[in-house]
Scaffold this motif. Sequence first.
Motif, mmCIF file in Angstrom:
data_model
loop_
_atom_site.group_PDB
_atom_site.id
_atom_site.type_symbol
_atom_site.label_atom_id
_atom_site.label_comp_id
_atom_site.label_asym_id
_atom_site.label_seq_id
_atom_site.Cartn_x
_atom_site.Cartn_y
_atom_site.Cartn_z
ATOM 1 N N ALA A 1 0.814 -1.213 0.000
ATOM 2 C CA ALA A 1 0.000 0.000 0.000
ATOM 3 C C ALA A 1 0.844 1.258 0.000
ATOM 4 C CB ALA A 1 -0.924 0.006 1.216
ATOM 5 N N GLY A 2 2.142 1.128 -0.280
ATOM 6 C CA GLY A 2 3.027 2.280 -0.202
ATOM 7 C C GLY A 2 2.657 3.409 -1.143
ATOM 8 N N ARG A 3 2.015 3.090 -2.271
ATOM 9 C CA ARG A 3 1.619 4.131 -3.202
ATOM 10 C C ARG A 3 0.128 4.430 -3.040
ATOM 11 N NH1 ARG A 3 4.248 7.397 -7.360
ATOM 12 N NH2 ARG A 3 2.525 8.666 -8.007
ATOM 13 N N ALA A 4 -0.475 3.890 -1.972
ATOM 14 C CA ALA A 4 -1.905 4.116 -1.770
ATOM 15 C C ALA A 4 -2.181 5.608 -1.660
ATOM 16 C CB ALA A 4 -2.370 3.399 -0.502
ATOM 17 N N TRP A 5 -3.267 6.050 -2.264
ATOM 18 C CA TRP A 5 -3.567 7.477 -2.287
ATOM 19 C C TRP A 5 -4.265 7.926 -1.022
ATOM 20 C CZ3 TRP A 5 -0.958 9.913 -5.823
ATOM 21 C CH2 TRP A 5 -0.551 9.222 -6.947
ATOM 22 N N GLY A 6 -4.972 7.024 -0.363
ATOM 23 C CA GLY A 6 -5.622 7.396 0.885
ATOM 24 C C GLY A 6 -4.695 7.185 2.069
ATOM 25 N N GLY B 1 1.247 11.933 -22.383
ATOM 26 C CA GLY B 1 1.981 10.876 -21.704
ATOM 27 C C GLY B 1 2.535 11.269 -20.359
ATOM 28 N N GLU B 2 2.567 12.571 -20.055
ATOM 29 C CA GLU B 2 3.099 13.035 -18.771
ATOM 30 C C GLU B 2 2.037 13.663 -17.890
ATOM 31 O OE1 GLU B 2 6.797 15.130 -18.540
ATOM 32 O OE2 GLU B 2 7.379 14.510 -20.558
ATOM 33 N N ILE B 3 1.157 14.433 -18.481
ATOM 34 C CA ILE B 3 0.123 15.136 -17.721
ATOM 35 C C ILE B 3 -1.250 14.751 -18.280
ATOM 36 C CG2 ILE B 3 -0.783 17.360 -16.976
ATOM 37 C CD1 ILE B 3 1.959 16.745 -15.822
ATOM 38 N N ALA B 4 -2.072 14.136 -17.444
ATOM 39 C CA ALA B 4 -3.408 13.744 -17.890
ATOM 40 C C ALA B 4 -4.390 14.905 -17.830
ATOM 41 C CB ALA B 4 -3.922 12.587 -17.031
ATOM 42 N N GLU B 5 -4.151 15.813 -16.891
ATOM 43 C CA GLU B 5 -5.102 16.914 -16.685
ATOM 44 C C GLU B 5 -4.415 18.025 -15.902
ATOM 45 O OE1 GLU B 5 -9.526 17.529 -14.566
ATOM 46 O OE2 GLU B 5 -8.455 15.602 -14.439
ATOM 47 N N ALA B 6 -4.688 19.265 -16.253
ATOM 48 C CA ALA B 6 -4.167 20.416 -15.516
ATOM 49 C C ALA B 6 -5.262 21.468 -15.443
ATOM 50 C CB ALA B 6 -2.925 20.986 -16.189
ATOM 51 N N ARG B 7 -5.341 22.148 -14.305
ATOM 52 C CA ARG B 7 -6.351 23.198 -14.173
ATOM 53 C C ARG B 7 -5.984 24.162 -13.055
ATOM 54 N NH1 ARG B 7 -10.723 21.640 -10.369
ATOM 55 N NH2 ARG B 7 -10.423 19.489 -9.651
ATOM 56 N N PRO C 1 -0.759 10.714 -15.526
ATOM 57 C CA PRO C 1 -1.637 9.726 -16.146
ATOM 58 C C PRO C 1 -1.875 8.477 -15.308
ATOM 59 C CG PRO C 1 0.490 9.807 -17.256
ATOM 60 C CD PRO C 1 0.445 10.976 -16.332
ATOM 61 N N GLU C 2 -0.933 8.161 -14.400
ATOM 62 C CA GLU C 2 -1.103 6.973 -13.563
ATOM 63 C C GLU C 2 -1.856 7.277 -12.269
ATOM 64 O OE1 GLU C 2 2.613 8.907 -11.975
ATOM 65 O OE2 GLU C 2 1.533 8.742 -13.871
ATOM 66 N N TRP C 3 -2.174 8.520 -12.052
ATOM 67 C CA TRP C 3 -2.875 8.911 -10.828
ATOM 68 C C TRP C 3 -4.371 8.692 -10.980
ATOM 69 C CZ3 TRP C 3 -0.485 14.226 -9.053
ATOM 70 C CH2 TRP C 3 0.897 14.079 -8.936
ATOM 71 N N PRO C 4 -5.069 8.462 -9.860
ATOM 72 C CA PRO C 4 -6.517 8.308 -9.941
ATOM 73 C C PRO C 4 -7.204 9.630 -10.283
ATOM 74 C CG PRO C 4 -5.802 8.346 -7.653
ATOM 75 C CD PRO C 4 -4.557 8.288 -8.487
ATOM 76 N N GLU C 5 -8.392 9.520 -10.823
ATOM 77 C CA GLU C 5 -9.183 10.711 -11.134
ATOM 78 C C GLU C 5 -9.343 11.574 -9.888
ATOM 79 O OE1 GLU C 5 -10.639 11.824 -13.912
ATOM 80 O OE2 GLU C 5 -10.114 10.181 -15.277
#
Length: 318
Positions: free
Chosen positions: A98-103, A269-275, A197-201
Amino acid sequence: MTFELVALPALSRSATDRSEPLRGDEEKLAALWPKARMIVVDTRGRTLVADHGTRVVDRPATEFGDLPPVNAVLLGEQDGVAHFAVQMPAEAEDEPLAGRAWGAPELTAEPQWLDLRQAGATLDDRSAGLFTTAAALFQWHRLGKYCAKCGARTVLEKSGWASTCSGCGREEYPRTDAAVICLVHDGADRVLVARGPEWPEGRFSVLAGFVEAGESLEACVAREIAEEVGVTVRDIRYLGSQPWPFPRSLMIGFEAVADPAEPLVPAEGEIAEARWVSRVDVRKAIEEPGSVPGLGLAGGASIAFRMLQSWSGAGSTR
């Protein structure tokens, strides 16, 4: 508008003397050994953490032998007590990691195996410094088993802080890769965040990238922001730094100003979303995680969290 970090980033904290001269002093190390303490880090980068995530569990070093074992690394000294670490295989290598777990994990009073991402923000200063140093050294050991010049096996020396090639005698010391991380804001009340891109929504952080050969830190900031989101920045200013041993980075934090009217062009390929998001939303997302739909932020162990917290005024009366 500029700002300062409200506190040291979580993994920059420490309460022990790193004691560089002590590392090769076998006589003094032997004298300190009877009172020394040892932490165990498994091959998955975890150590035992207790007291609701505030303390690494250490043990009398003498449980590991009459003298420091060859695989022990010296982490530092505090009040006449030397602190060491050893790495041992994980008890269950097939256990889900779970080392990369987001929660954030559920922290308990009882000892539990946690890594730096999970426990770094809650550990006390002494524990944070010890665990971060141990993780960094063991990563270097894993990556530096063979000489970069002739390919022969290396031998660790100086309590795990140096290696010598068994073939050509070349000496090497722990490597650190410089990376910049920048909080880009509009000079008022909006900040630029992005998602890999590998991060959750809905999970966002500030922008970062590695420094290239022959490049200054400030030039790297400008280049990385332009490459990753297509934005030009100005007024680049240093904030602070933090070790990030995944595997061997030093995150060097900056702030910079950009124009929100400039179109965002996420790098494929590097950034899925920016705002751009408001100060109010960032502050609320930090103080009440999950309260702002679609806005989860960097974990507390990262310098990105400290940067966003400081800029937004989260946890203060600002």
